[in-house]
Design an enzyme around this catalytic site. Structure first.
Site, PDB file in Angstrom:
ATOM      1  N   ASP A  21      80.626  65.251 138.328  1.00  0.00           N
ATOM      2  CA  ASP A  21      81.670  66.141 138.064  1.00  0.00           C
ATOM      3  C   ASP A  21      82.847  65.509 139.061  1.00  0.00           C
ATOM      4  OD1 ASP A  21      80.119  67.612 136.671  1.00  0.00           O
ATOM      5  OD2 ASP A  21      79.636  68.893 138.393  1.00  0.00           O
ATOM      6  N   THR A  39      82.170  72.008 134.676  1.00  0.00           N
ATOM      7  CA  THR A  39      83.624  71.874 134.347  1.00  0.00           C
ATOM      8  C   THR A  39      84.565  72.473 135.506  1.00  0.00           C
ATOM      9  OG1 THR A  39      83.320  73.936 132.916  1.00  0.00           O
ATOM     10  CG2 THR A  39      83.161  71.882 131.730  1.00  0.00           C
ATOM     11  N   TYR A  77      68.160  78.473 136.617  1.00  0.00           N
ATOM     12  CA  TYR A  77      69.269  78.993 136.209  1.00  0.00           C
ATOM     13  C   TYR A  77      68.706  80.532 135.940  1.00  0.00           C
ATOM     14  CZ  TYR A  77      71.419  74.351 135.893  1.00  0.00           C
ATOM     15  OH  TYR A  77      72.025  73.111 135.987  1.00  0.00           O
ATOM     16  N   TRP A  78      69.718  81.420 136.034  1.00  0.00           N
ATOM     17  CA  TRP A  78      69.750  82.790 135.429  1.00  0.00           C
ATOM     18  C   TRP A  78      71.223  83.156 134.797  1.00  0.00           C
ATOM     19  CZ3 TRP A  78      68.306  81.543 140.245  1.00  0.00           C
ATOM     20  CH2 TRP A  78      66.996  81.498 140.705  1.00  0.00           C
TER      21      TRP A  78
END
Length: 309
Positions: free
Chosen positions: A256, A28, A96-97
């Site tokens: 996006d 986003t 990812y973290w």
């Protein structure tokens, strides 16, 4: 026209980019930045920490033209981090973290009531399935309720079913949240591969469009990667818009960028086919560069000038 976008923004490490400098992204946020670059009034709702890196992130987003008054500061958490690895064809994979990301707690922070009040009067609200995935159940329902209320009073609501399986305890939970979000949306922006994963079915773009329209979405744009997109509205014949092929360097952020171009054009009164063309043009610029939100260059300045006519 005012736009309010809810989501999670993270620090980005990119295997294909040169070292040094602050990099950031998030589905986003990427769309918010592109919309701001096109001259729209965009407020971003999220949370970061109170650390110097969070300060730098907020400053960078403000420099892009984003209204950051609803970027809340969590006293104990910091932004999440993700890494992108790109293969020789430009396809990407992520690591990812984000389990302790500040954005997960944004609805519990002071000021969220002001953000929701602002969203209640906006021209367009936008969120994704990732936004819903990171929120605890009560906060998720608050966002869905806000989206339904915005639509009921005549505002536009855009939703992208951007799916990350590891963010959900079960597929059933993801499906239920996405179905509720689809019913809130006036503009739906699904991707064929995401819908296949969420539903566990081999669906055509036509199938996806019909499903979303039947659930109450008014206008559906089914993204089909390098083939193009299918445009569908209730009571109208679907139209497939092919994409112009370009040499892809990095697929990160392509959808996006498409979303931003499409929504920008629709807000300006262009028809869906014209909006799809703008979305594909912006996505084409993105995938010829590294990173989810490439920096502004001369090619983008020319593209934005072309959009303005």
């Amino acid at each position: 026209m005012s736009i309010v976008i809810f989501g999670e923004a993270m620090l980005e490490y990119h295997s294909g980019a040169s070292s040094g400098g602050l990099r950031y992204g998030g589905d986003t946020l990427n769309t918010a930045i592109h919309l701001a670059r096109m001259g729209h009034d965009v407020a971003y709702v999220t949370a970061v920490g109170k650390d110097p890196i969070s300060d730098a992130l907020v400053s960078a987003w403000a420099a892009e033209g984003i209204d950051t008054r609803f970027v809340f500061r969590h006293p104990d958490r910091s932004p999440g981090i993700y890494a992108i690895r790109v293969d020789d064809t430009g396809e990407r994979s992520f690591l990812y973290w984000r389990d302790q990301s500040a954005a997960r707690d944004m609805f519990a922070l002071p000021g969220m009531s002001l953000a929701l009040a602002h969203a209640a009067t906006c021209d367009l609200a936008y969120y994704s399935l990732i936004t819903l995935a990171i929120l605890p159940p009560e906060a998720r329902q608050s966002l869905l309720s806000a989206a339904h209320s915005i639509r009921e009073r005549g505002g536009q609501v855009a939703y992208d079913s951007n799916f990350r399986r590891l963010l959900w305890p079960t597929l059933e939970a993801a499906r239920a949240a996405s179905n509720d979000a689809v019913a809130s949306a006036t503009i739906g922006l699904p991707t064929n591969s995401d819908e296949g994963e969420i539903t566990g079915r081999d669906l055509s773009e036509q199938d996806i469009a019909v499903n979303w329209l039947e659930r109450g979405c008014i206008e559906v744009v089914v993204k089909a990667g390098d083939r193009g997109c299918l445009l569908a509205r209730a009571g109208s014949e679907p139209e497939f818009v092919p994409v112009k092929r370009v040499v892809m360097v990095d697929a990160s952020g392509a959808g996006d960028g498409f979303n931003a171009g499409y929504l920008s054009a629709r807000l300006e009164g262009l028809d869906p086919a014209q909006a799809a063309d703008r979305g594909q043009s912006l996505a084409g610029w993105v995938i010829r560069r590294h990173g989810a939100v490439p920096p502004v260059d001369d090619d983008l300045r020319q593209l934005l000038a072309d959009f303005r006519g």
